[in-house]
Design a protein around this motif. Structure first.
Motif, short mmCIF file in Angstrom:
data_model
loop_
_atom_site.label_atom_id
_atom_site.label_comp_id
_atom_site.label_asym_id
_atom_site.label_seq_id
_atom_site.Cartn_x
_atom_site.Cartn_y
_atom_site.Cartn_z
N GLU A 141 0.23 1.75 -5.76
CA GLU A 141 -0.23 -0.07 -5.18
C GLU A 141 -1.01 0.41 -4.28
O GLU A 141 -1.06 1.72 -3.89
CB GLU A 141 1.05 0.06 -4.16
N THR A 142 -2.31 -0.54 -4.54
CA THR A 142 -3.28 -0.72 -3.62
C THR A 142 -3.75 -1.88 -2.29
O THR A 142 -3.42 -3.08 -3.52
CB THR A 142 -4.72 0.21 -3.93
N LYS A 251 3.80 3.38 11.83
CA LYS A 251 4.09 1.83 11.65
C LYS A 251 3.29 0.72 12.02
O LYS A 251 3.19 -0.31 12.18
CB LYS A 251 5.21 1.93 12.75
N ILE A 252 2.02 1.59 12.20
CA ILE A 252 0.59 1.00 12.28
C ILE A 252 0.13 -0.05 11.52
O ILE A 252 -0.05 -1.11 11.40
CB ILE A 252 -0.40 1.27 13.31
N TYR A 256 0.14 -3.90 10.89
CA TYR A 256 -0.67 -5.46 11.35
C TYR A 256 -0.63 -6.34 9.46
O TYR A 256 -1.11 -7.34 9.43
CB TYR A 256 -2.52 -4.23 11.17
N GLY A 257 -0.09 -5.39 8.44
CA GLY A 257 0.83 -5.86 6.65
C GLY A 257 1.03 -7.17 7.82
O GLY A 257 1.27 -8.30 6.98
N THR A 258 2.25 -6.92 8.80
CA THR A 258 3.27 -8.26 8.69
C THR A 258 2.88 -9.38 9.13
O THR A 258 2.50 -10.84 8.96
CB THR A 258 4.14 -7.51 9.36
N CYS A 267 2.65 -2.35 2.72
CA CYS A 267 2.10 -1.63 4.07
C CYS A 267 2.02 -0.52 4.99
O CYS A 267 2.74 -0.39 5.14
CB CYS A 267 1.96 -2.22 4.71
N SER A 268 0.96 0.89 4.61
CA SER A 268 1.62 2.21 4.58
C SER A 268 0.38 3.01 4.70
O SER A 268 -0.62 2.41 4.09
CB SER A 268 2.29 2.74 4.07
N PRO A 269 0.81 4.08 5.15
CA PRO A 269 -1.06 4.41 5.76
C PRO A 269 -1.34 5.36 4.15
O PRO A 269 -2.71 5.32 3.64
CB PRO A 269 -0.74 5.53 6.34
#
Length: 326
Positions: A141-142, A251-252, A256-258, A267-269
């Protein structure tokens, strides 16, 4: 047991008898809990990362709970190879884990019994030569470029937290560093004049420098001016001036992905790390440069990125496509 034939025995013990006479009594009495305690103590002595030690603690703990249910947690000698097979079946059938997830358990258990065998706490390891389960190489996933723009437009840069979070996500995309590595970056690790970040908290304990370019350098300079001085020496801090925790940083990207309404990708590091690798390969990065920047100890994962995202094959296919002559 040696049979008494009535003849005077030879005072010299044979090889098998010497093994019996000199083997530690703990081979019969060492409990599972004591074995884990010694394993974790050895990991600490060797200076393994806290995350790695916690990983071993979690996986051996889960294995213990299964052994208790099977009435085999008293002595480590009671664990046999069929038990490992049964545990794998339990993880897959009852817990519903994928082969890749089962392998994370197997790696910890293999390391545990390998230590016991090397330390002569057991005669034979039930995991010796135990294979990992086959995992099909799936798509990684990217983010798309469009999703990246939405993600980076989401933070409110008129606030400290928004500016900090924007800088953080930009740094992940620029360098491909891991979440745990980013959480450990100190002010002194940011070498703006040299155009590098010193990564100290690495997965394999090999410190490294990762390059950053003009846009990232300027953004870090802005952030550092506004961050100012505080008690914590960590690069990313809270409104109270305390170091951002790993959980807080994780969580950052999700947050912001949400906000950006990004769908179809986690949406993760780590997704930003994969995206860094993808875009780097597509822009011509070689396997050796990529391995050094990402901090992989082997070329295995780097080759996966190159095989998935290299445009060389597509470009060459234009030249040798059989349909060209039709």
């Amino acid at each position: 047991m040696t049979k008494n034939t009535g003849k005077r025995r030879n005072n010299e013990l044979n090889v098998n008898e010497i093994d019996i006479a000199t083997e530690p009594l703990e081979l019969e009495t060492l409990s599972y809990d004591e074995a884990v305690k010694r394993f974790l103590a050895d990991a600490q002595r060797r200076g393994l990362r806290p995350d790695t030690i916690q990983y071993y603690r979690d996986k051996t703990g889960m294995f213990r709970r299964w052994l208790v249910a099977e009435d085999k947690a008293d002595f480590i000698r009671m664990v046999m190879r069929p038990d490992i097979d049964a545990y794998v079946d339990y993880l897959k059938a009852t817990r519903g884990l994928s082969n890749g997830s089962v392998n994370t358990h197997l790696r910890a258990i293999r390391a545990f019994f390998g230590f016991l065998l090397d330390s002569k706490y057991i005669r034979n390891s039930p995991t010796k030569n135990y294979p990992l389960l086959k995992v099909r190489a799936g798509n990684i996933e990217t983010f798309t470029v469009k999703q990246l723009r939405s993600l980076f437009n989401a933070p409110d840069k008129r606030t400290f937290t928004g500016l900090r979070d924007y800088t953080y996500m930009l740094l992940l995309l620029e360098t491909g560093i891991r979440l745990s590595e980013s959480a450990a970056i100190l002010i002194e690790d940011v070498k703006l004049a040299e155009g590098v970040i010193f990564v100290r908290h690495t997965k394999n304990n090999f410190h490294r420098y990762v390059p950053i370019q003009t846009k990232m350098i300027e953004q870090l300079r802005r952030y550092l001016k506004i961050r100012g001085t505080c008690e914590s020496n960590h690069l990313f801090v809270t409104l109270d001036g305390e170091a951002m925790t790993r959980a807080g940083l994780q969580k950052i990207v999700t947050k912001y992905g949400t906000q950006a309404g990004i769908k179809g990708v986690r949406c993760s590091p780590h997704t930003l790390r994969h995206t860094f690798a993808k875009l780097s390969v597509m822009n011509g990065a070689g396997v050796f440069e990529l391995q050094k920047i990402l901090g992989h100890s082997t070329m295995e994962m780097v080759r996966v990125y190159v095989n998935l995202y290299s445009s060389d094959v597509n470009d060459r296919h234009k030249e040798f496509s059989p349909l060209r002559d039709l």
